[in-house]
Scaffold this motif. Structure first.
Motif, PDB file in Angstrom:
ATOM      1  N   ARG A  16       0.843  -1.181   0.000  1.00  0.00           N
ATOM      2  CA  ARG A  16       0.000   0.000   0.000  1.00  0.00           C
ATOM      3  C   ARG A  16       0.882   1.236   0.000  1.00  0.00           C
ATOM      4  N   PRO A  17       0.454   2.326  -0.637  1.00  0.00           N
ATOM      5  CA  PRO A  17       1.269   3.537  -0.595  1.00  0.00           C
ATOM      6  C   PRO A  17       1.185   4.213   0.770  1.00  0.00           C
ATOM      7  N   LEU A  18       2.199   4.951   1.088  1.00  0.00           N
ATOM      8  CA  LEU A  18       2.197   5.799   2.268  1.00  0.00           C
ATOM      9  C   LEU A  18       1.517   7.104   1.890  1.00  0.00           C
ATOM     10  N   VAL A  19       0.431   7.445   2.564  1.00  0.00           N
ATOM     11  CA  VAL A  19      -0.289   8.690   2.282  1.00  0.00           C
ATOM     12  C   VAL A  19       0.097   9.710   3.353  1.00  0.00           C
ATOM     13  N   VAL A  20       0.711  10.795   2.926  1.00  0.00           N
ATOM     14  CA  VAL A  20       1.197  11.818   3.849  1.00  0.00           C
ATOM     15  C   VAL A  20       0.377  13.089   3.652  1.00  0.00           C
ATOM     16  N   LEU A  21      -0.272  13.535   4.704  1.00  0.00           N
ATOM     17  CA  LEU A  21      -1.059  14.774   4.669  1.00  0.00           C
ATOM     18  C   LEU A  21      -0.251  15.894   5.323  1.00  0.00           C
ATOM     19  N   LEU A  22       0.055  16.913   4.543  1.00  0.00           N
ATOM     20  CA  LEU A  22       0.802  18.061   5.046  1.00  0.00           C
ATOM     21  C   LEU A  22      -0.136  19.241   5.242  1.00  0.00           C
ATOM     22  N   VAL A 336       1.964   9.035  -1.552  1.00  0.00           N
ATOM     23  CA  VAL A 336       1.130  10.116  -2.067  1.00  0.00           C
ATOM     24  C   VAL A 336       1.225  11.248  -1.056  1.00  0.00           C
ATOM     25  N   VAL A 337       1.775  12.367  -1.472  1.00  0.00           N
ATOM     26  CA  VAL A 337       1.935  13.524  -0.592  1.00  0.00           C
ATOM     27  C   VAL A 337       0.881  14.555  -0.976  1.00  0.00           C
ATOM     28  N   PHE A 338       0.049  14.931  -0.031  1.00  0.00           N
ATOM     29  CA  PHE A 338      -1.032  15.878  -0.316  1.00  0.00           C
ATOM     30  C   PHE A 338      -0.947  17.040   0.653  1.00  0.00           C
ATOM     31  N   VAL A 340      -2.695  19.999   2.367  1.00  0.00           N
ATOM     32  CA  VAL A 340      -4.015  20.535   2.687  1.00  0.00           C
ATOM     33  C   VAL A 340      -3.887  22.054   2.719  1.00  0.00           C
ATOM     34  N   GLY A 341      -4.293  22.663   1.622  1.00  0.00           N
ATOM     35  CA  GLY A 341      -4.080  24.088   1.430  1.00  0.00           C
ATOM     36  C   GLY A 341      -3.379  24.287   0.097  1.00  0.00           C
ATOM     37  N   ALA A 342      -2.790  25.444  -0.070  1.00  0.00           N
ATOM     38  CA  ALA A 342      -2.151  25.775  -1.346  1.00  0.00           C
ATOM     39  C   ALA A 342      -0.907  24.925  -1.585  1.00  0.00           C
ATOM     40  N   GLY A 343      -0.821  24.371  -2.783  1.00  0.00           N
ATOM     41  CA  GLY A 343       0.389  23.678  -3.191  1.00  0.00           C
ATOM     42  C   GLY A 343       1.255  24.622  -4.006  1.00  0.00           C
ATOM     43  N   SER A 344       2.439  24.157  -4.385  1.00  0.00           N
ATOM     44  CA  SER A 344       3.319  24.999  -5.191  1.00  0.00           C
ATOM     45  C   SER A 344       4.172  24.128  -6.091  1.00  0.00           C
ATOM     46  N   TYR A 345       4.551  24.702  -7.240  1.00  0.00           N
ATOM     47  CA  TYR A 345       5.441  23.985  -8.146  1.00  0.00           C
ATOM     48  C   TYR A 345       6.807  23.763  -7.498  1.00  0.00           C
ATOM     49  N   LEU A 346       7.238  24.685  -6.658  1.00  0.00           N
ATOM     50  CA  LEU A 346       8.522  24.519  -5.984  1.00  0.00           C
ATOM     51  C   LEU A 346       8.516  23.251  -5.138  1.00  0.00           C
ATOM     52  N   GLU A 347       7.460  23.048  -4.374  1.00  0.00           N
ATOM     53  CA  GLU A 347       7.333  21.863  -3.535  1.00  0.00           C
ATOM     54  C   GLU A 347       7.243  20.602  -4.386  1.00  0.00           C
ATOM     55  N   HIS A 348       6.408  20.674  -5.432  1.00  0.00           N
ATOM     56  CA  HIS A 348       6.231  19.549  -6.341  1.00  0.00           C
ATOM     57  C   HIS A 348       7.563  19.138  -6.963  1.00  0.00           C
ATOM     58  N   TYR A 364       2.263  13.923  -5.989  1.00  0.00           N
ATOM     59  CA  TYR A 364       2.026  15.133  -5.210  1.00  0.00           C
ATOM     60  C   TYR A 364       0.681  15.734  -5.589  1.00  0.00           C
ATOM     61  N   GLY A 365      -0.043  16.183  -4.597  1.00  0.00           N
ATOM     62  CA  GLY A 365      -1.315  16.843  -4.828  1.00  0.00           C
ATOM     63  C   GLY A 365      -1.541  17.931  -3.790  1.00  0.00           C
ATOM     64  N   ALA A 366      -2.523  18.776  -4.031  1.00  0.00           N
ATOM     65  CA  ALA A 366      -2.825  19.867  -3.107  1.00  0.00           C
ATOM     66  C   ALA A 366      -4.269  20.296  -3.308  1.00  0.00           C
TER      67      ALA A 366
END
Length: 387
Positions: A16-22, A336-338, A340-348, A364-366
């Motif tokens: 299973r993937p590790l789902v990380v909520l930031l 899967v890194v998500f 919660v709030g605004a994402g950014s291309y820098l982070e991606h 990566y998602g946001a």
């Protein structure tokens, strides 16, 4: 991220993937930072929405082009690379295509054999389509370069990394826009935990240049100060970023490259232009994910809440119950890194670079992708509502 080879998928199928909520509140500085990758700079310095970028062409007229990683091989390959590297790659690819085009046209003349003519008829249209897309990128690269040099973006990126020249870049004579200054101030106040005296000194140094929006600068400085004060002492300490081992890449060697059709994009040598773009900004997401992947003690692996779907909700209903932490050998290979709030291309892009060599695959998602100025607007509103 590109998928792993099919031979690896069967072995990973049972995992299973590790789902990380930031929580974006844990790293408010990341979306403000000045960027160094191609796609991120397009989003930063050009009008960019829904994969369409608008900029001034060589004739001074507005030009809008579509930039999609799923339809453009060059963009898919180079969107996450550093801007100077992309300029080099664009020039090399365009030169190669022009050489191949000339060879094909020569092979297809009246003296050529029939089979050579047939091959030319089949290959030349595809070659010309690739050339057309590359010339679009050349125009975009030229537009980005002009904005980068006008605003001296590399200096702001450097100052955000080590705070050198921060006070000077906030002053009235600084080359950047009001938003460049506010972004630099925001990174300093929200990511480095500067003391009250240092924060006050940086805020006092902020001054609008000639013709700049003094009211926005004043409003932004007050809001960022209020937000930093509210957050002081209430957030988890961000781990120091590890060096990404990236080579130092200057602008001086790339200012004379890139062409738009037969026209050379204006990119003349500028004294002191060999300053670096951000060499690895203190983006938290890759550090957090590496700590979780490796089950490093004393990090988020120990402090963060970890839920296991196999355990079931009834287990967590018991007061004080906690699922055992996964050992490094048991941590899923994929994540899967998500945000919660605004994402950014820098982070991606930072996540892509950190795990590009595998064997891990990271998505990566946001909640949404906000360009730096839009996110700055959100922070100003948040700061103004601070008690």
């Amino acid at each position: 991220f590109p998928p792993r080879p099919s031979s690896d998928l069967a072995a990973a199928g049972a995992q299973r993937p590790l789902v990380v909520l930031l929580d974006r509140a844990d790293d408010l500085a990341a979306p403000l930072r000045h960027r160094e990758t191609y796609q991120a700079l397009v989003d930063d310095v050009l009008q960019h929405a829904k994969n369409a970028a608008t900029f001034k062409g060589d004739d001074g007229a507005d030009r809008t082009v579509d930039l999609r990683v799923d339809e453009d091989d060059f963009y898919a390959k180079h969107a996450t690379r550093s801007f100077p590297d992309v300029i080099d790659a664009s020039g090399e690819a365009l030169t190669e295509l022009r050489t191949r085009e000339a060879a094909l046209r020569a092979r297809g003349d009246g003296a050529a054999a029939a089979d050579g003519l047939a091959a030319t008829v089949g290959e030349l249209p595809r070659l010309l389509e690739r050339k057309k897309k590359l010339e679009v990128h050349t125009a975009v690269l030229g537009a980005v370069m002009r904005e980068v040099m006008k605003r001296e973006v590399p200096r702001y990126a450097e100052a955000e990394d080590d705070c050198r020249d921060a006070a000077e870049l906030l002053g009235a004579a600084a080359p950047g826009t009001v938003d460049d200054k506010l972004r630099l101030l925001g990174v300093a106040l929200l990511s480095r935990g500067v003391d009250a005296a240092a924060a006050a000194a940086l805020a006092a140094a902020a001054a609008p240049g000639e013709g700049q929006d003094a009211a926005r600068l004043s409003r932004g400085v007050a809001a960022l100060e209020a937000l930093a004060k509210r957050r002081a002492g209430s957030t988890e300490t961000t781990p120091a970023p590890e060096s990404g081992g990236q080579e130092e890449v200057g602008f001086a060697s790339v200012l004379a490259t890139a062409q738009a059709g037969a026209k050379t994009v204006a990119a003349t040598a500028v004294a002191g232009a060999a300053r670096l773009l951000s060499k690895g900004a203190a983006v938290r997401a890759p550090i957090v994910l590496a700590n979780l992947f490796e089950a490093r003690p004393g990090t988020e692996h120990d402090r963060w809440l970890e839920l296991d779907a196999k355990v079931g909700p009834s287990f967590y209903a018991n007061a004080g119950a906690a699922a055992p932490k996964l050992a490094a050998a048991d941590v899923p290979l994929d994540a899967v890194v998500f945000s919660v709030g605004a994402g950014s291309y820098l982070e991606h892009h930072a996540l892509q670079r950190a795990f590009a060599d595998g064997p891990r695959t990271v998505c990566y998602g946001a909640t949404d992708l906000a360009d730096p100025s839009a996110f700055l607007d959100e922070l100003i509103s948040l700061g103004e509502s601070a008690p």
